[in-house]
Design an enzyme around this catalytic site. Structure first.
Site, PDB file in Angstrom:
ATOM      1  N   ARG A 284      66.822  77.144  25.214  1.00 17.91           N
ATOM      2  CA  ARG A 284      66.797  78.342  24.383  1.00 17.91           C
ATOM      3  C   ARG A 284      65.353  78.670  24.032  1.00 17.91           C
ATOM      4  O   ARG A 284      64.556  77.765  23.726  1.00 17.91           O
ATOM      5  CB  ARG A 284      67.595  78.156  23.085  1.00 17.91           C
ATOM      6  CG  ARG A 284      69.103  78.236  23.238  1.00 17.91           C
ATOM      7  CD  ARG A 284      69.577  79.604  23.729  1.00 17.91           C
ATOM      8  NE  ARG A 284      71.021  79.654  23.947  1.00 17.91           N
ATOM      9  CZ  ARG A 284      71.614  79.561  25.142  1.00 17.91           C
ATOM     10  NH1 ARG A 284      70.900  79.413  26.238  1.00 17.91           N
ATOM     11  NH2 ARG A 284      72.936  79.641  25.250  1.00 17.91           N
ATOM     12  N   HIS A 332      67.346  85.976  31.532  1.00 19.88           N
ATOM     13  CA  HIS A 332      68.289  84.860  31.356  1.00 19.88           C
ATOM     14  C   HIS A 332      69.364  84.884  32.452  1.00 19.88           C
ATOM     15  O   HIS A 332      70.375  85.567  32.337  1.00 19.88           O
ATOM     16  CB  HIS A 332      68.932  84.980  29.970  1.00 19.88           C
ATOM     17  CG  HIS A 332      69.655  83.756  29.534  1.00 19.88           C
ATOM     18  ND1 HIS A 332      70.007  83.522  28.234  1.00 19.88           N
ATOM     19  CD2 HIS A 332      70.113  82.686  30.222  1.00 19.88           C
ATOM     20  CE1 HIS A 332      70.637  82.366  28.144  1.00 19.88           C
ATOM     21  NE2 HIS A 332      70.724  81.846  29.339  1.00 19.88           N
TER      22      HIS A 332
HETATM   23  P1  NAD Z   1      75.459  69.055  26.465  1.00 17.74           P
HETATM   24  O1  NAD Z   1      76.193  69.189  25.190  1.00 17.74           O
HETATM   25  O2  NAD Z   1      76.114  68.353  27.610  1.00 17.74           O
HETATM   26  O3  NAD Z   1      74.056  68.324  26.231  1.00 17.74           O
HETATM   27  C1  NAD Z   1      73.278  68.533  25.119  1.00 17.74           C
HETATM   28  C2  NAD Z   1      72.492  67.265  24.839  1.00 17.74           C
HETATM   29  O4  NAD Z   1      71.507  67.546  23.849  1.00 17.74           O
HETATM   30  C3  NAD Z   1      73.332  66.134  24.307  1.00 17.74           C
HETATM   31  O5  NAD Z   1      73.155  64.989  25.111  1.00 17.74           O
HETATM   32  C4  NAD Z   1      72.794  65.906  22.893  1.00 17.74           C
HETATM   33  O6  NAD Z   1      72.858  64.577  22.466  1.00 17.74           O
HETATM   34  C5  NAD Z   1      71.371  66.400  23.039  1.00 17.74           C
HETATM   35  N1  NAD Z   1      70.746  66.771  21.769  1.00 17.74           N
HETATM   36  C6  NAD Z   1      71.176  67.664  20.857  1.00 17.74           C
HETATM   37  N2  NAD Z   1      70.340  67.735  19.824  1.00 17.74           N
HETATM   38  C7  NAD Z   1      69.336  66.886  20.078  1.00 17.74           C
HETATM   39  C8  NAD Z   1      68.165  66.522  19.381  1.00 17.74           C
HETATM   40  N3  NAD Z   1      67.861  67.057  18.178  1.00 17.74           N
HETATM   41  N4  NAD Z   1      67.344  65.609  19.929  1.00 17.74           N
HETATM   42  C9  NAD Z   1      67.656  65.046  21.125  1.00 17.74           C
HETATM   43  N5  NAD Z   1      68.758  65.348  21.851  1.00 17.74           N
HETATM   44  C10 NAD Z   1      69.589  66.266  21.322  1.00 17.74           C
HETATM   45  O7  NAD Z   1      75.068  70.538  26.892  1.00 17.74           O
HETATM   46  P2  NAD Z   1      74.489  71.060  28.288  1.00 17.74           P
HETATM   47  O8  NAD Z   1      75.589  71.594  29.144  1.00 17.74           O
HETATM   48  O9  NAD Z   1      73.573  70.051  28.856  1.00 17.74           O
HETATM   49  O10 NAD Z   1      73.688  72.345  27.748  1.00 17.74           O
HETATM   50  C11 NAD Z   1      72.568  72.174  26.888  1.00 17.74           C
HETATM   51  C12 NAD Z   1      72.031  73.503  26.426  1.00 17.74           C
HETATM   52  O11 NAD Z   1      71.474  74.217  27.524  1.00 17.74           O
HETATM   53  C13 NAD Z   1      73.073  74.462  25.854  1.00 17.74           C
HETATM   54  O12 NAD Z   1      73.389  74.191  24.510  1.00 17.74           O
HETATM   55  C14 NAD Z   1      72.367  75.799  25.999  1.00 17.74           C
HETATM   56  O13 NAD Z   1      71.512  76.048  24.910  1.00 17.74           O
HETATM   57  C15 NAD Z   1      71.529  75.602  27.251  1.00 17.74           C
HETATM   58  N6  NAD Z   1      72.132  76.305  28.404  1.00 17.74           N
HETATM   59  C16 NAD Z   1      71.406  77.312  28.990  1.00 17.74           C
HETATM   60  C17 NAD Z   1      71.953  78.023  30.042  1.00 17.74           C
HETATM   61  C18 NAD Z   1      71.175  79.098  30.738  1.00 17.74           C
HETATM   62  O14 NAD Z   1      71.761  79.949  31.402  1.00 17.74           O
HETATM   63  N7  NAD Z   1      69.862  79.105  30.645  1.00 17.74           N
HETATM   64  C19 NAD Z   1      73.244  77.739  30.498  1.00 17.74           C
HETATM   65  C20 NAD Z   1      73.932  76.686  29.901  1.00 17.74           C
HETATM   66  C21 NAD Z   1      73.370  75.994  28.850  1.00 17.74           C
END
Ligand code: NAD
Length: 398
Positions: A284, A332
């Site tokens: 993000r 995006h």
């Molecule tokens: P996920 O829930 O599988 O993984 C998120 C990880 O972040 C988890 O392992 C969690 O423990 C870790 N985390 C959260 N807060 C933390 C912190 N303060 N310090 C350290 N680690 C922390 O989710 P995902 O599928 O891997 O997606 C992650 C993020 O990617 C989404 O929330 C979204 O913001 C972003 N995303 C972007 C797109 C895009 O099109 N650019 C698409 C999907 C997801």
């Protein structure tokens, strides 16, 4: 019920008459064995544009056959937007992170019937999660639907930044042939130290995809990976972000946006990075301080920055990331390939079917339920809100 669906605009020249590929590859399950979205039926052709207004996420027939009202609009920002007008008596709102309908506390309070906000994609920070908890509005997303799509984009961006692809492509396109100009910032990735902030579905998939490049892999996450995975990929775990960024040539950011991660990469953090490192952020925009990133690219503290996420979205025309040096930004897009759209459209329908038929929505899809963080929300988010400043999205001029 009334369902308000906020989607991005159609292509400027109208919906495509044909597509590059006739069909999508068949995938059986997600990498960890989780099943793909499994609605009872779908009314769209996988591989066609579904995430724009005319695509309607393939939901109209399904919803109208069941007697519901579907309103689809892309007009979401500024005073008197169509979405704001329709929100007041909506029961469900669907929005995508690529074109986020910022569901702030103020907006929620004007929507007394609102029961659920569905993210057709992953990442629900465009919803004020604290306000959703306070107002008992459930928030759900289509977990895993585009995690692999994003991890592919990350690999593309790491390689294109380090090898300086954008510069070389621009030279070729403009009729040039100065090889020295084309390579004066071009390196191999082999042997570099690559680290991810968060190794969830996307972060881990990015590590797996980078491993064959013979690099050293690092990660930081608030949940440690199983020892077997650390050994398989020869991962170095870091207790803090600071310890990881000090040794990495490339840092990729893959945590959700929530109060703990907002502005994490500010001037102080960037100055703790190895000089000349690269950042790829597809998580993000607000996790990085936009002025600090631009200043570090100017000074050489960073050699490159790429990603597809901005704040707010759409990014105002004068957003500094559009013009800063050595960037490889896209709008995006990483999670909305035609492949991903088919999965999140099906996942959105699965969620709606469960909701209408009083069946449990998969635990993995839950962010907020019954006033509390739940499912992935409890695992990956913290309480609070990250929507402040989103009104600036109205400054984008088409
Ligand atoms: P996920 O829930 O599988 O993984 C998120 C990880 O972040 C988890 O392992 C969690 O423990 C870790 N985390 C959260 N807060 C933390 C912190 N303060 N310090 C350290 N680690 C922390 O989710 P995902 O599928 O891997 O997606 C992650 C993020 O990617 C989404 O929330 C979204 O913001 C972003 N995303 C972007 C797109 C895009 O099109 N650019 C698409 C999907 C997801």
């Amino acid at each position: 019920m009334k369902i308000l669906c906020v989607l991005y605009d159609d292509p400027k020249d109208g919906m495509p008459g044909s597509y590059a590929l006739n069909e999508l590859p068949k995938i059986d399950t997600y990498p960890d064995g989780m099943t793909l979205p499994n609605p009872k039926a779908i009314d769209f052709n996988p591989g066609e544009l579904l995430g724009c207004v005319s695509g309607e996420l393939g939901l109209r027939k399904f919803l109208e056959d069941r007697g519901h009202t579907l309103v689809v609009t892309s007009d979401k920002d500024g005073e008197n937007s169509q979405a704001d007008k329709e929100l007041v008596d909506a029961d469900i709102v669907i929005s995508q992170p690529f074109w986020p309908y910022y569901l702030t506390r103020e907006k929620m309070e004007k929507a007394p019937k609102l029961k659920m906000a569905i993210t057709a994609g992953i990442g629900s920070d465009h919803v004020d999660l604290q306000a959703a908890m306070d107002h008992k509005i459930d928030v759900v997303e289509v977990t895993y639907c585009n995690s692999i799509s994003v991890s592919e984009h990350i690999v593309m961006m790491i390689l294109s930044l380090v090898r300086d692809y954008h510069n070389q492509h621009a030279i070729a396109k403009s009729g040039g042939w100065n090889i020295a100009d084309a390579v004066k910032r071009s390196y191999d990735v082999e042997g570099m130290h690559i680290g991810t902030v968060a190794a969830g579905r996307i972060g881990l998939a990015a590590l797996r995809r980078m491993q064959p490049f013979d690099v050293h892999l690092h990660y930081h996450d608030r949940h440690r990976l199983p020892e077997s995975v650390e050994q398989e990929l020869n991962l170095s775990f870091h207790e803090t972000v600071e310890s990881m960024v000090a040794v990495c040539d490339v840092v990729t950011i893959n945590c959700p946006l929530h109060p703990e991660t907002e502005n994490l990469f500010d001037e102080t953090m960037i100055n703790k990075m190895k000089k000349g490192a690269y950042i790829v952020n597809t998580a993000r925009g607000k996790i990085c301080n936009k002025e600090a990133i631009a200043a570090a690219l100017e000074s050489g503290q960073l050699s490159g920055y790429a990603g597809d996420v901005w704040f707010p979205q759409p990014a105002p025309n004068d957003h500094i990331w559009r013009t800063m040096p050595h960037h490889g930004m896209t709008p995006h897009t990483s999670g909305t390939s035609l492949t991903a759209q088919a999965r999140y459209a099906a996942g959105t329908r699965e969620i709606l079917e469960c909701f209408f038929d009083n069946q449990a929505i998969r635990d993995e899809y839950l962010i907020v339920q019954n006033g509390e963080l739940a499912g992935v929300g409890a695992h990956s988010y913290s309480k609070g809100s990250a929507t402040s400043g989103s009104e600036e999205a109205a400054e984008y001029k088409k």
